[in-house]
Design a protein around this motif. Structure first.
Motif, PDB file in Angstrom:
ATOM      1  N   GLU A   2     -19.125 -19.770 -48.505  1.00  0.00           N
ATOM      2  CA  GLU A   2     -19.759 -21.003 -47.876  1.00  0.00           C
ATOM      3  C   GLU A   2     -18.144 -21.920 -48.161  1.00  0.00           C
ATOM      4  O   GLU A   2     -17.737 -21.949 -49.117  1.00  0.00           O
ATOM      5  N   TYR A  31      -9.199 -24.257 -44.746  1.00  0.00           N
ATOM      6  CA  TYR A  31      -8.432 -24.894 -43.120  1.00  0.00           C
ATOM      7  C   TYR A  31      -7.738 -25.732 -43.092  1.00  0.00           C
ATOM      8  O   TYR A  31      -7.918 -26.717 -43.824  1.00  0.00           O
ATOM      9  N   ARG A  39      -4.561 -19.364 -35.267  1.00  0.00           N
ATOM     10  CA  ARG A  39      -5.871 -18.401 -34.611  1.00  0.00           C
ATOM     11  C   ARG A  39      -6.188 -18.448 -32.751  1.00  0.00           C
ATOM     12  O   ARG A  39      -6.649 -19.529 -32.620  1.00  0.00           O
ATOM     13  N   HIS A  42      -9.150 -20.991 -31.309  1.00  0.00           N
ATOM     14  CA  HIS A  42      -9.673 -21.675 -31.832  1.00  0.00           C
ATOM     15  C   HIS A  42      -9.535 -22.789 -31.552  1.00  0.00           C
ATOM     16  O   HIS A  42     -10.080 -24.023 -31.776  1.00  0.00           O
ATOM     17  N   LEU A  45     -12.913 -22.986 -29.605  1.00  0.00           N
ATOM     18  CA  LEU A  45     -13.578 -23.799 -30.021  1.00  0.00           C
ATOM     19  C   LEU A  45     -14.117 -24.847 -30.665  1.00  0.00           C
ATOM     20  O   LEU A  45     -15.311 -25.351 -30.260  1.00  0.00           O
ATOM     21  N   ASP A  56     -21.397 -24.018 -34.397  1.00  0.00           N
ATOM     22  CA  ASP A  56     -21.893 -23.324 -35.073  1.00  0.00           C
ATOM     23  C   ASP A  56     -20.483 -23.144 -36.293  1.00  0.00           C
ATOM     24  O   ASP A  56     -19.950 -21.828 -35.783  1.00  0.00           O
ATOM     25  N   TRP A  57     -20.763 -23.970 -37.107  1.00  0.00           N
ATOM     26  CA  TRP A  57     -19.835 -24.083 -38.703  1.00  0.00           C
ATOM     27  C   TRP A  57     -19.391 -22.683 -39.413  1.00  0.00           C
ATOM     28  O   TRP A  57     -18.211 -22.324 -39.421  1.00  0.00           O
ATOM     29  N   ASN A  58     -20.743 -22.124 -39.347  1.00  0.00           N
ATOM     30  CA  ASN A  58     -20.493 -20.614 -40.519  1.00  0.00           C
ATOM     31  C   ASN A  58     -19.798 -19.580 -39.632  1.00  0.00           C
ATOM     32  O   ASN A  58     -18.745 -19.206 -40.876  1.00  0.00           O
ATOM     33  N   SER A  59     -20.131 -19.206 -38.101  1.00  0.00           N
ATOM     34  CA  SER A  59     -18.323 -18.517 -37.621  1.00  0.00           C
ATOM     35  C   SER A  59     -17.235 -19.005 -37.385  1.00  0.00           C
ATOM     36  O   SER A  59     -16.066 -18.988 -37.645  1.00  0.00           O
ATOM     37  N   LEU A  60     -17.474 -20.752 -37.062  1.00  0.00           N
ATOM     38  CA  LEU A  60     -16.160 -20.986 -36.456  1.00  0.00           C
ATOM     39  C   LEU A  60     -14.862 -21.133 -37.944  1.00  0.00           C
ATOM     40  O   LEU A  60     -14.506 -20.586 -38.559  1.00  0.00           O
ATOM     41  N   ALA A  62     -15.926 -18.852 -40.905  1.00  0.00           N
ATOM     42  CA  ALA A  62     -16.345 -18.282 -41.802  1.00  0.00           C
ATOM     43  C   ALA A  62     -15.015 -17.532 -42.258  1.00  0.00           C
ATOM     44  O   ALA A  62     -13.208 -17.663 -41.682  1.00  0.00           O
ATOM     45  N   HIS A  82     -24.075 -29.927 -43.038  1.00  0.00           N
ATOM     46  CA  HIS A  82     -24.145 -28.876 -42.764  1.00  0.00           C
ATOM     47  C   HIS A  82     -23.975 -27.702 -44.497  1.00  0.00           C
ATOM     48  O   HIS A  82     -24.763 -26.922 -44.597  1.00  0.00           O
TER      49      HIS A  82
END
Length: 209
Positions: A2, A31, A39, A42, A45, A56-60, A62, A82
């Motif tokens: 996280e 990041y 990447r 990205h 996105l 979808d921050w958890n995906s972007l 990750a 978030h």
């Protein structure tokens, strides 16, 4: 994994030095705008996130423990909401010195001609100008306006977050305030210093179609 650290400071406030420092302290990977170039996909996105106002921050993000610089700083409110346990670092510097820096690095880079829309680098090059030049500064790049936006942004971050969660930080102050905020011992080595104006311009030249 996280996100633990959110960088709310604009680019050219020492964000790359902060990235390197955080990674040295164990908050890596971190990041940064450089990740957009490294990447594939990205940039698209982040363009979608700007249009939607969220992602979808958890995906972007990750696999990252920290996120600094643009584009994360553009979404500091969304990220802070978030990830409520994440600490926020607002990098700052003298406003006139900051404008001198951004006006000789980021702004000229964002005035360069874009490649065709079907070119591999199109999204990567158009995303920063949509988010920074237009989305942040309204395509108005004179000193007075840009500094006004910068100072308003900093004031909003300070007003929105409790002192226990926020560090207002000038990287010239080195390790001590950062390590105190993160409750970590100070490393023995020098604080990292990176992304000088010349280094930035050299990278722009290498990416220019």
């Amino acid at each position: 994994m996280e996100l633990n650290i959110i960088g709310a400071g604009f680019g050219r406030t020492g964000t790359l030095s902060l990235k390197l420092a955080l990674e040295q302290l164990g908050f890596g990977p971190c990041y940064h705008m450089h990740e957009v170039f490294a990447r594939p996909g990205h940039a698209e996105l982040w363009r979608q996130a700007q249009k939607a106002g969220d992602a979808d921050w958890n995906s972007l993000l990750a696999g990252y423990r920290a996120a600094v610089d643009w584009p994360p700083a553009f979404f500091w409110r969304q990220l802070a909401a978030h990830y409520p346990r994440a600490r926020v670092i607002l990098t700052v510097r003298d406003a006139d010195a900051w404008y001198d820096s951004i006006s000789t690095t980021i702004f000229p880079a964002q005035r360069l001609p874009l490649p065709p829309e079907d070119a591999p680098l199109f999204h990567t090059l158009v995303m920063p100008r949509e988010m920074i030049r237009v989305g942040t500064f309204g395509d108005q790049l004179d000193r007075a306006h840009v500094i006004e936006v910068y100072e308003k942004h900093n004031a909003e971050v300070k007003a929105a977050l409790p002192a226990s969660r926020l560090l207002v930080y000038d990287v010239k102050d080195g390790w001590a305030p950062l390590c105190e905020f993160l409750e970590l011992p100070i490393p023995s080595g020098a604080f990292p210093c990176s992304n000088t104006t010349q280094e930035f311009l050299d990278r722009v030249q290498a990416r220019t179609p």
